[in-house]
Motif scaffolding. Structure first.
Motif, PDB file in Angstrom:
ATOM      1  N   GLY A 150     -28.556  91.448 -12.392  1.00 16.96           N
ATOM      2  CA  GLY A 150     -27.967  90.998 -11.478  1.00 16.96           C
ATOM      3  C   GLY A 150     -27.148  89.411 -11.879  1.00 16.96           C
ATOM      4  N   SER A 151     -26.415  89.931 -13.143  1.00 14.32           N
ATOM      5  CA  SER A 151     -25.055  89.365 -13.157  1.00 14.32           C
ATOM      6  C   SER A 151     -24.007  90.387 -12.680  1.00 14.32           C
ATOM      7  CB  SER A 151     -25.105  89.169 -14.530  1.00 14.32           C
ATOM      8  OG  SER A 151     -25.746  88.156 -15.211  1.00 14.32           O
ATOM      9  N   ALA A 152     -23.742  91.737 -12.868  1.00 15.90           N
ATOM     10  CA  ALA A 152     -23.785  92.559 -12.805  1.00 15.90           C
ATOM     11  C   ALA A 152     -23.556  92.686 -11.278  1.00 15.90           C
ATOM     12  CB  ALA A 152     -24.374  93.819 -13.067  1.00 15.90           C
ATOM     13  N   LEU A 153     -23.914  92.135 -10.905  1.00 10.89           N
ATOM     14  CA  LEU A 153     -24.423  92.321  -8.926  1.00 10.89           C
ATOM     15  C   LEU A 153     -23.563  91.131  -8.544  1.00 10.89           C
ATOM     16  CD1 LEU A 153     -25.181  93.109  -6.326  1.00 10.89           C
ATOM     17  CD2 LEU A 153     -27.215  91.979  -6.112  1.00 10.89           C
ATOM     18  N   MET A 195     -17.369  86.726 -19.109  1.00 10.20           N
ATOM     19  CA  MET A 195     -18.390  85.727 -17.448  1.00 10.20           C
ATOM     20  C   MET A 195     -18.738  84.451 -18.576  1.00 10.20           C
ATOM     21  SD  MET A 195     -19.754  88.000 -14.949  1.00 10.20           S
ATOM     22  CE  MET A 195     -21.777  86.990 -14.674  1.00 10.20           C
ATOM     23  N   ILE A 196     -18.395  82.906 -18.121  1.00  4.51           N
ATOM     24  CA  ILE A 196     -18.786  82.236 -18.825  1.00  4.51           C
ATOM     25  C   ILE A 196     -19.177  80.905 -17.904  1.00  4.51           C
ATOM     26  CG2 ILE A 196     -18.138  79.647 -20.335  1.00  4.51           C
ATOM     27  CD1 ILE A 196     -15.179  81.660 -21.135  1.00  4.51           C
ATOM     28  N   GLU A 238     -22.857  83.605 -21.549  1.00  2.00           N
ATOM     29  CA  GLU A 238     -21.737  84.480 -21.454  1.00  2.00           C
ATOM     30  C   GLU A 238     -21.869  85.371 -23.066  1.00  2.00           C
ATOM     31  OE1 GLU A 238     -18.147  84.460 -25.004  1.00  2.00           O
ATOM     32  OE2 GLU A 238     -18.170  82.362 -24.010  1.00  2.00           O
ATOM     33  N   MET A 239     -21.175  86.183 -21.532  1.00  2.17           N
ATOM     34  CA  MET A 239     -21.649  88.083 -21.636  1.00  2.17           C
ATOM     35  C   MET A 239     -19.858  88.216 -21.523  1.00  2.17           C
ATOM     36  SD  MET A 239     -24.079  89.595 -18.994  1.00  2.17           S
ATOM     37  CE  MET A 239     -23.843  88.852 -17.492  1.00  2.17           C
ATOM     38  N   THR A 240     -20.120  89.208 -22.173  1.00  2.00           N
ATOM     39  CA  THR A 240     -18.845  90.091 -22.143  1.00  2.00           C
ATOM     40  C   THR A 240     -18.872  91.583 -21.972  1.00  2.00           C
ATOM     41  OG1 THR A 240     -17.497  89.131 -24.314  1.00  2.00           O
ATOM     42  CG2 THR A 240     -16.326  90.916 -23.819  1.00  2.00           C
ATOM     43  N   MET A 241     -18.538  92.028 -20.872  1.00  2.00           N
ATOM     44  CA  MET A 241     -18.384  93.362 -20.583  1.00  2.00           C
ATOM     45  C   MET A 241     -17.232  94.084 -20.180  1.00  2.00           C
ATOM     46  SD  MET A 241     -20.623  92.693 -16.895  1.00  2.00           S
ATOM     47  CE  MET A 241     -19.767  91.161 -16.798  1.00  2.00           C
ATOM     48  N   GLN A 242     -17.046  95.876 -20.584  1.00  2.00           N
ATOM     49  CA  GLN A 242     -16.074  96.468 -20.056  1.00  2.00           C
ATOM     50  C   GLN A 242     -15.571  97.246 -19.195  1.00  2.00           C
ATOM     51  OE1 GLN A 242     -15.479  98.934 -23.729  1.00  2.00           O
ATOM     52  NE2 GLN A 242     -14.220  97.110 -24.756  1.00  2.00           N
ATOM     53  N   HIS A 243     -15.203  97.546 -18.183  1.00  2.00           N
ATOM     54  CA  HIS A 243     -14.947  98.199 -17.023  1.00  2.00           C
ATOM     55  C   HIS A 243     -13.763  99.199 -17.065  1.00  2.00           C
ATOM     56  CE1 HIS A 243     -15.193  97.553 -12.107  1.00  2.00           C
ATOM     57  NE2 HIS A 243     -15.921  99.042 -12.853  1.00  2.00           N
ATOM     58  N   CYS A 244     -14.792 100.395 -16.509  1.00  2.00           N
ATOM     59  CA  CYS A 244     -13.628 101.410 -16.229  1.00  2.00           C
ATOM     60  C   CYS A 244     -13.149 101.817 -14.849  1.00  2.00           C
ATOM     61  CB  CYS A 244     -13.978 102.623 -16.546  1.00  2.00           C
ATOM     62  SG  CYS A 244     -12.815 103.556 -17.057  1.00  2.00           S
ATOM     63  N   THR A 245     -12.270 101.581 -14.408  1.00  2.00           N
ATOM     64  CA  THR A 245     -12.029 101.563 -13.124  1.00  2.00           C
ATOM     65  C   THR A 245      -9.812 102.501 -12.360  1.00  2.00           C
ATOM     66  OG1 THR A 245     -11.496 100.183 -10.676  1.00  2.00           O
ATOM     67  CG2 THR A 245     -10.176  99.454 -12.648  1.00  2.00           C
ATOM     68  N   ASP A 246     -10.130 102.444 -11.276  1.00  2.66           N
ATOM     69  CA  ASP A 246      -9.137 103.207 -11.051  1.00  2.66           C
ATOM     70  C   ASP A 246      -9.049 102.718  -9.615  1.00  2.66           C
ATOM     71  OD1 ASP A 246     -10.590 104.772  -9.529  1.00  2.66           O
ATOM     72  OD2 ASP A 246      -9.933 106.970 -10.269  1.00  2.66           O
ATOM     73  N   GLU A 247      -7.116 103.756  -8.956  1.00  2.79           N
ATOM     74  CA  GLU A 247      -7.577 102.526  -8.212  1.00  2.79           C
ATOM     75  C   GLU A 247      -8.725 102.746  -6.787  1.00  2.79           C
ATOM     76  OE1 GLU A 247      -3.478 102.962  -4.322  1.00  2.79           O
ATOM     77  OE2 GLU A 247      -3.718 104.039  -6.370  1.00  2.79           O
ATOM     78  N   ASP A 288     -25.725  72.922  -9.857  1.00  2.00           N
ATOM     79  CA  ASP A 288     -23.761  73.381  -9.475  1.00  2.00           C
ATOM     80  C   ASP A 288     -23.870  74.200 -10.722  1.00  2.00           C
ATOM     81  OD1 ASP A 288     -23.103  71.555  -6.967  1.00  2.00           O
ATOM     82  OD2 ASP A 288     -23.751  70.323  -8.444  1.00  2.00           O
ATOM     83  N   THR A 289     -23.146  75.050 -10.955  1.00  4.22           N
ATOM     84  CA  THR A 289     -22.998  76.198 -11.344  1.00  4.22           C
ATOM     85  C   THR A 289     -21.279  76.572 -11.552  1.00  4.22           C
ATOM     86  OG1 THR A 289     -23.439  78.453 -10.026  1.00  4.22           O
ATOM     87  CG2 THR A 289     -24.865  76.851 -11.610  1.00  4.22           C
ATOM     88  N   THR A 290     -20.621  76.624 -12.238  1.00  2.00           N
ATOM     89  CA  THR A 290     -19.236  76.935 -12.747  1.00  2.00           C
ATOM     90  C   THR A 290     -19.678  78.616 -13.364  1.00  2.00           C
ATOM     91  OG1 THR A 290     -18.498  75.918 -15.301  1.00  2.00           O
ATOM     92  CG2 THR A 290     -18.545  74.864 -12.274  1.00  2.00           C
ATOM     93  N   MET A 291     -18.489  79.178 -13.364  1.00  2.00           N
ATOM     94  CA  MET A 291     -17.727  80.341 -13.558  1.00  2.00           C
ATOM     95  C   MET A 291     -16.393  80.929 -14.036  1.00  2.00           C
ATOM     96  SD  MET A 291     -18.955  84.383 -12.902  1.00  2.00           S
ATOM     97  CE  MET A 291     -18.259  84.762 -11.653  1.00  2.00           C
TER      98      MET A 291
END
Length: 176
Positions: A9-12, A38-39, A47-56, A132-135
């Motif tokens: 869900g968080s990834a989405l 993400m905080i 709180e979550m820390t992710m790594q995302h490999c990306t390109d154009e 109410d939430t903040t991220m």
């Protein structure tokens, strides 16, 4: 299982926030490995820390593939360029929960950027009073992707790995 669903869900949410704009609205991020922290407040999601490999190609695909899904669930979706970055406002509804969000995006898509989002959700499991939430999403470029990673890979806490190109699998998790 509940933890994996929360992570999915968080990834989405991450993918939706990253891909909410049309491909020509936001700059493409620098290719390589990005750390995404993400905080959140006002929600039990830690709180979550992710790594995302990306390109154009992946960044453009994320925008193009998610935008049709967002159009199905969002009555309003606007993004505007500002002097300091971008501002986004949206009104979306999923599974009887209506959410109004405002996001401010600052920074640079080559080294580091921040997305600050405030949301109000009500209805469904949230209840009539709403919540109410903040991220805050803090993203920083780490360098080249690791040898075992391919563009689109996201490594979640605990080592759970998925690829954003598998977004169709995430779409199937959404209630119809």
């Amino acid at each position: 299982m509940t933890r994996k669903l929360a992570l999915l869900g968080s990834a989405l949410c991450l993918v939706l926030s990253a891909g909410a704009a049309r491909a020509d609205d936001l700059p493409v991020r620098k290719a390589g490995l990005w750390e995404l922290k993400m905080i959140r407040t006002g929600t039990p999601v830690p709180e979550m820390t992710m790594q995302h490999c990306t390109d154009e190609t992946v960044d453009k695909e994320m925008n193009n593939n998610v935008s049709p899904m967002a159009k199905q669930i969002c009555a309003k979706q606007e993004i505007k360029k500002t002097a300091t970055g971008y501002v986004s406002d949206s009104e979306c509804s999923v599974a009887g929960i209506s959410t109004t969000s405002h996001a401010e995006i600052t920074g640079d898509f080559n080294s580091a950027y921040t997305v600050k989002t405030s949301s109000h959700a009500q209805g469904g499991a949230v209840g009539a009073a709403g919540r109410d939430t903040t991220m805050t999403l803090e993203a920083k470029w780490l360098g080249a992707c690791k040898p075992e990673q391919k563009p689109g890979d996201i490594v979640m806490p605990g080592g759970f790995k998925m690829n954003v190109r598998d977004i169709d699998k995430l779409k199937n998790l959404l209630p119809k």
